[in-house]
Design an enzyme around this catalytic site. Structure first.
Site, mmCIF file in Angstrom:
data_model
loop_
_atom_site.group_PDB
_atom_site.id
_atom_site.type_symbol
_atom_site.label_atom_id
_atom_site.label_comp_id
_atom_site.label_asym_id
_atom_site.label_seq_id
_atom_site.Cartn_x
_atom_site.Cartn_y
_atom_site.Cartn_z
ATOM 1 N N ASP A 121 0.497 -1.303 -0.107
ATOM 2 C CA ASP A 121 -0.097 -0.128 0.084
ATOM 3 C C ASP A 121 0.853 1.495 -0.281
ATOM 4 O O ASP A 121 2.395 1.345 -0.053
ATOM 5 C CB ASP A 121 -0.471 0.166 1.649
ATOM 6 C CG ASP A 121 -2.609 0.540 1.084
ATOM 7 O OD1 ASP A 121 -1.699 1.715 0.212
ATOM 8 O OD2 ASP A 121 -3.409 -0.076 1.149
ATOM 9 N N HIS A 132 1.592 0.938 -3.173
ATOM 10 C CA HIS A 132 1.178 2.294 -4.052
ATOM 11 C C HIS A 132 1.537 3.442 -4.239
ATOM 12 O O HIS A 132 0.996 4.583 -4.784
ATOM 13 C CB HIS A 132 -0.403 2.322 -3.441
ATOM 14 C CG HIS A 132 -1.144 1.157 -3.471
ATOM 15 N ND1 HIS A 132 -2.291 0.566 -2.893
ATOM 16 C CD2 HIS A 132 -1.491 -0.035 -3.868
ATOM 17 C CE1 HIS A 132 -3.286 0.318 -3.249
ATOM 18 N NE2 HIS A 132 -1.845 -0.841 -3.678
#
Length: 367
Positions: free
Chosen positions: A206, A228
């Site tokens: 993430d 991410h």
């Protein structure tokens, strides 16, 4: 002579009858240096110690290694391997707090969340209830440095404080790449003034950094892999919805969904201002090299930007590198008039396909 013997005997009786000093008083009298081998012991007595050593602690299931009441100026050192029992709960597994606190580790130490026991591909979106790893909350003028953290069940560091320095931290959640790791944000920052993250080395699933609110935040010298990207947002619908004076610089993002991004929530209010992304290298980005969008809702983009969270005084300088063949180098989706005063220079991202869905690109920027 008889009197002297009686006097000595009486003195001996008094000494024997005197109560033994408490464990707490012993710690204070010995200069407040303490070594703990259990979480309960550490949590209960940390406030009495100036130098705290946490040695091979196995934290019981459902409990927090709570060091939030450490005395001003304390140094906390992790030794050996710190582990945690399994339970479905919200956590956190560790909590720090206090004024002028220093958290560090001995050579070879590791804090292992053994996250595979919770990983199910759903993160915080369902499935097992997973504990957040480390709360660094209510810290003032404090430093966390040199920690090696691995296999977090979900988010790693939640940071809330003033003048907080996180230096040379390694977060290795790479085991989660093929084993259901999800929502393993490295650093979530909110409601803070003065957070300085330097030299982080992150492998996760993430955001490497997610700034949800706060000001005077720096993120420099980082390597972010597999997640991410480096993010601001989503901004909106929180207790605090202002982000200002942020610098992200001299960092590399590799094999991630996004390089750098700013996202604001559709229909919400707030502001993002004074943000600089500078000297950022991108390698093999899978979705978007640079993505700035004002259309998030329910955790995803809608394609319909709104204007309630303006993004102003943004500098993107020297963002270079490559994206994958199906990725987009730059994607900008702004509401009408809600993105302004941008400086855009030295942006060179190869590969991928140019987007034809950008909207309301501010003067000076390109999509």
């Amino acid at each position: 002579m008889h009197f002297q013997l009686l006097g000595l005997a009486a003195l001996g009786s008094l000494a024997a009858a005197a109560p033994a000093p408490s464990r707490t008083s012993e710690l204070v009298e010995r200069g407040s240096s303490c070594t703990f081998t259990s979480a309960a012991q550490a949590s209960a007595s940390a406030k009495s110690c100036s130098n705290i050593v946490l040695k091979n602690i196995a934290v019981p299931a459902g409990e927090t290694l709570d060091l939030s009441k450490a005395k001003d100026g304390a140094t906390i050192t992790f030794e050996g391997t710190t582990t945690f029992g399994y339970k479905e709960w919200k956590g956190p597994l560790i909590r720090f707090g206090g004024n002028k606190i220093t958290v560090t580790q001995a050579a070879g130490a590791v804090i292992d969340g053994q996250g595979s026991r919770w990983w199910d591909g759903k993160g915080t979106n369902g499935g097992k209830t997973k504990p957040k790893f480390i709360y660094a909350h209510k810290l003032q003028s404090s430093t966390i440095k040199g920690l090696h953290v691995k296999n977090s069940p979900v988010q790693v560091f939640s940071v809330q404080g003033n003048d907080v320095h996180l230096t040379d931290i390694t977060i290795d959640n790479s085991d989660g790449d093929n084993n259901g790791g999800h929502n393993t944000d490295a650093f979530d920052v909110s409601e803070s003034n003065g957070v300085y993250i330097t030299g982080a080395n992150v492998k996760n699933q993430d955001d490497c950094l997610a700034i949800n609110s706060g000001e005077n935040i720096e993120f420099t010298g980082a390597t972010c892999s597999g997640g991410h990207g480096i993010s601001i947002g989503s901004i909106g619908n929180r207790d605090s919805n202002t982000v200002k004076n942020v610098k992200v610089a001299d960092s590399t993002v590799v094999d991630s969904d996004n390089g750098i991004r700013i996202k604001t929530i559709s229909g919400a209010t707030g502001s993002v201002s004074g943000v600089t992304y500078e000297n950022i290298t991108l390698k093999n980005i899978k979705k978007n090299g640079i993505v700035i969008e004002q259309d998030y809702k329910n955790g995803g983009p809608t394609g319909k930007p709104t204007t309630g969270v303006p993004i102003t005084d943004l500098t993107v300088n020297g963002v270079t590198g490559s994206v994958a063949s199906k990725a987009t180098p730059v994607y900008i989706l702004c509401g009408k008039g809600s993105c302004s005063d941008w400086t855009w220079k030295g942006v060179s991202i190869s590969g991928g396909k140019k987007s034809d869905k950008c909207q309301n690109i501010p003067s000076g920027a390109s999509c």
